[in-house]
Motif scaffolding. Structure first.
Motif, short mmCIF file in Angstrom:
data_model
loop_
_atom_site.label_atom_id
_atom_site.label_comp_id
_atom_site.label_asym_id
_atom_site.label_seq_id
_atom_site.Cartn_x
_atom_site.Cartn_y
_atom_site.Cartn_z
N ARG A 69 8.76 15.00 43.02
CA ARG A 69 7.70 14.30 42.30
C ARG A 69 7.89 12.78 42.30
NH1 ARG A 69 4.89 17.64 38.71
NH2 ARG A 69 4.67 15.97 37.19
N LEU A 70 9.14 12.33 42.40
CA LEU A 70 9.39 10.89 42.44
C LEU A 70 8.90 10.32 43.77
CD1 LEU A 70 13.08 10.40 41.20
CD2 LEU A 70 11.00 9.71 40.02
N PRO A 71 8.44 9.07 43.76
CA PRO A 71 8.13 8.43 45.04
C PRO A 71 9.39 8.39 45.91
CG PRO A 71 7.23 7.14 43.23
CD PRO A 71 8.09 8.22 42.62
N ARG A 72 9.21 8.49 47.20
CA ARG A 72 10.33 8.60 48.13
C ARG A 72 11.32 7.45 47.99
NH1 ARG A 72 11.14 11.47 52.93
NH2 ARG A 72 13.33 11.16 53.42
N ARG A 73 10.82 6.24 47.81
CA ARG A 73 11.69 5.07 47.65
C ARG A 73 12.63 5.25 46.46
NH1 ARG A 73 12.49 -0.38 47.89
NH2 ARG A 73 12.70 -1.35 45.84
N GLU A 74 12.11 5.71 45.34
CA GLU A 74 12.93 5.91 44.15
C GLU A 74 13.95 7.03 44.37
OE1 GLU A 74 9.68 4.32 40.88
OE2 GLU A 74 10.08 6.47 41.01
N THR A 75 13.53 8.09 45.03
CA THR A 75 14.46 9.18 45.34
C THR A 75 15.62 8.66 46.17
OG1 THR A 75 12.67 10.81 45.27
CG2 THR A 75 14.66 11.43 46.48
N GLU A 76 15.31 7.86 47.18
CA GLU A 76 16.36 7.32 48.05
C GLU A 76 17.28 6.37 47.27
OE1 GLU A 76 17.24 8.49 50.83
OE2 GLU A 76 15.48 9.69 51.29
N LEU A 77 16.73 5.58 46.36
CA LEU A 77 17.59 4.70 45.55
C LEU A 77 18.59 5.51 44.74
CD1 LEU A 77 15.02 2.04 44.26
CD2 LEU A 77 16.85 1.69 45.95
N VAL A 78 18.12 6.59 44.13
CA VAL A 78 19.01 7.46 43.34
C VAL A 78 20.09 8.07 44.24
CG1 VAL A 78 19.12 9.63 42.03
CG2 VAL A 78 17.34 7.93 41.51
N ILE A 79 19.69 8.61 45.39
CA ILE A 79 20.65 9.24 46.29
C ILE A 79 21.68 8.22 46.79
CG2 ILE A 79 20.93 10.41 48.52
CD1 ILE A 79 18.08 11.62 47.99
N LEU A 80 21.21 7.04 47.15
CA LEU A 80 22.14 6.00 47.62
C LEU A 80 23.10 5.58 46.52
CD1 LEU A 80 19.60 3.98 49.75
CD2 LEU A 80 21.71 5.02 50.61
N ARG A 81 22.64 5.55 45.27
CA ARG A 81 23.54 5.21 44.17
C ARG A 81 24.59 6.30 43.97
NH1 ARG A 81 26.31 1.19 42.20
NH2 ARG A 81 26.85 1.53 40.04
N VAL A 82 24.17 7.57 44.07
CA VAL A 82 25.14 8.66 43.98
C VAL A 82 26.17 8.52 45.09
CG1 VAL A 82 25.48 11.16 44.23
CG2 VAL A 82 23.61 10.31 42.82
N ALA A 83 25.71 8.26 46.31
CA ALA A 83 26.63 8.11 47.44
C ALA A 83 27.61 6.96 47.21
CB ALA A 83 25.83 7.88 48.73
N THR A 84 27.13 5.88 46.61
CA THR A 84 27.99 4.74 46.30
C THR A 84 29.04 5.14 45.27
OG1 THR A 84 26.25 3.15 46.79
CG2 THR A 84 28.03 2.40 45.37
N LEU A 85 28.61 5.76 44.20
CA LEU A 85 29.52 6.12 43.11
C LEU A 85 30.56 7.15 43.55
CD1 LEU A 85 26.91 6.30 40.22
CD2 LEU A 85 28.67 4.54 40.54
N THR A 86 30.18 8.04 44.45
CA THR A 86 31.11 9.09 44.90
C THR A 86 31.92 8.67 46.12
OG1 THR A 86 29.38 10.11 46.26
CG2 THR A 86 29.66 10.98 44.00
N GLU A 110 22.56 -3.63 49.33
CA GLU A 110 23.62 -4.36 48.63
C GLU A 110 23.45 -4.26 47.11
OE1 GLU A 110 23.94 -8.38 50.05
OE2 GLU A 110 24.14 -7.72 52.13
N ARG A 111 22.20 -4.31 46.66
CA ARG A 111 21.95 -4.18 45.22
C ARG A 111 22.28 -2.78 44.72
NH1 ARG A 111 16.46 -6.99 45.18
NH2 ARG A 111 15.74 -4.90 44.76
N VAL A 112 22.01 -1.75 45.54
CA VAL A 112 22.37 -0.38 45.15
C VAL A 112 23.87 -0.31 44.90
CG1 VAL A 112 22.59 2.00 45.97
CG2 VAL A 112 20.43 0.80 46.26
N VAL A 113 24.64 -0.89 45.80
CA VAL A 113 26.10 -0.89 45.66
C VAL A 113 26.50 -1.65 44.40
CG1 VAL A 113 28.27 -1.64 46.72
CG2 VAL A 113 26.50 -0.56 48.12
N ALA A 114 25.83 -2.77 44.10
CA ALA A 114 26.13 -3.57 42.91
C ALA A 114 25.77 -2.83 41.63
CB ALA A 114 25.41 -4.92 42.98
N GLY A 115 24.72 -2.03 41.67
CA GLY A 115 24.37 -1.21 40.52
C GLY A 115 23.14 -1.67 39.76
N PRO A 116 22.88 -1.00 38.64
CA PRO A 116 21.65 -1.25 37.89
C PRO A 116 21.57 -2.64 37.26
CG PRO A 116 23.02 0.37 36.75
CD PRO A 116 23.66 0.09 38.07
N GLU A 117 22.69 -3.30 37.10
CA GLU A 117 22.67 -4.64 36.48
C GLU A 117 22.35 -5.74 37.48
OE1 GLU A 117 22.59 -4.87 33.25
OE2 GLU A 117 22.81 -2.70 33.26
#
Length: 186
Positions: A69-86, A110-117
């Motif tokens: 249901r999420l737009p694809r861009r948002e889904t990818e941001l979430v997945i990339l953040r999980v990949a970064t954290l793990t 680069e921002r995904v790696v930096a995080g939500p802040e």
């Protein structure tokens, strides 16, 4: 920029060939590789060694991405953040390619790696990344984050976000244990 993990190790379960995974999984992996611009994904050819489990997993995963249901861009941001954290190189590399198709460029990676802040996120993107971080670190959401998520998304989409993060955490663990290196580009 991507997470770091040892890629010089041998896979614990080698990707299967036609005999081990069958013609349907082999064909599916070849098509998936063409679509992604890579060799046939090692993940599919490895999980395909257990065909019954593979097809059930693939159906579930497809309901989250690309069929969520999420737009694809948002889904990818979430997945990339999980990949970064793990620290999952396979997941990060694969989804950086897919994310590029959804409009996520090098600066945003680069921002995904930096995080939500990091500067530059919309409030909704920042919220999704915060949710991802909290779920990763705490296996829970604080009441304030949950209230913000519910104010932003309907109930079904909130459930999807929780499952999306959990699924890619599970997948990152599986990839780490199997020691699968990222797929090579075609």
């Amino acid at each position: 920029m991507p997470p770091s993990s040892p890629n010089d190790r041998t896979s614990r379960v080698a990707p299967g060939g036609w005999r081990e995974v069958g013609p349907v999984v082999t064909g599916f992996a070849r098509i998936a590789g063409r679509v992604a611009g890579t060799e046939p994904p090692a993940l599919f050819l490895t999980l395909g060694r257990n065909r019954r489990l593979f097809w059930g997993w693939l159906h579930f995963a497809g309901r989250l991405m690309p069929g969520g249901r999420l737009p694809r861009r948002e889904t990818e941001l979430v997945i990339l953040r999980v990949a970064t954290l793990t620290g999952c190189d396979y997941e990060f590399t694969h989804h950086a390619r897919l994310g590029a198709r959804a409009g996520i460029g090098p600066v945003e990676l680069e921002r995904v790696v930096a995080g939500p802040e990091a500067e530059g996120w919309t409030e909704r993107e920042r919220l999704l990344l915060t949710v991802t971080d909290e779920l990763h670190h705490d296996r829970d959401l604080c009441d304030a984050t949950w209230a913000r998520l519910r104010a932003e998304l309907d109930e079904r989409t909130c459930l999807e976000v929780l499952l999306l993060v959990g699924h890619y955490e599970m997948l990152a663990t599986t990839l780490a244990v199997l020691r699968l290196p990222p797929d090579r580009e075609r």
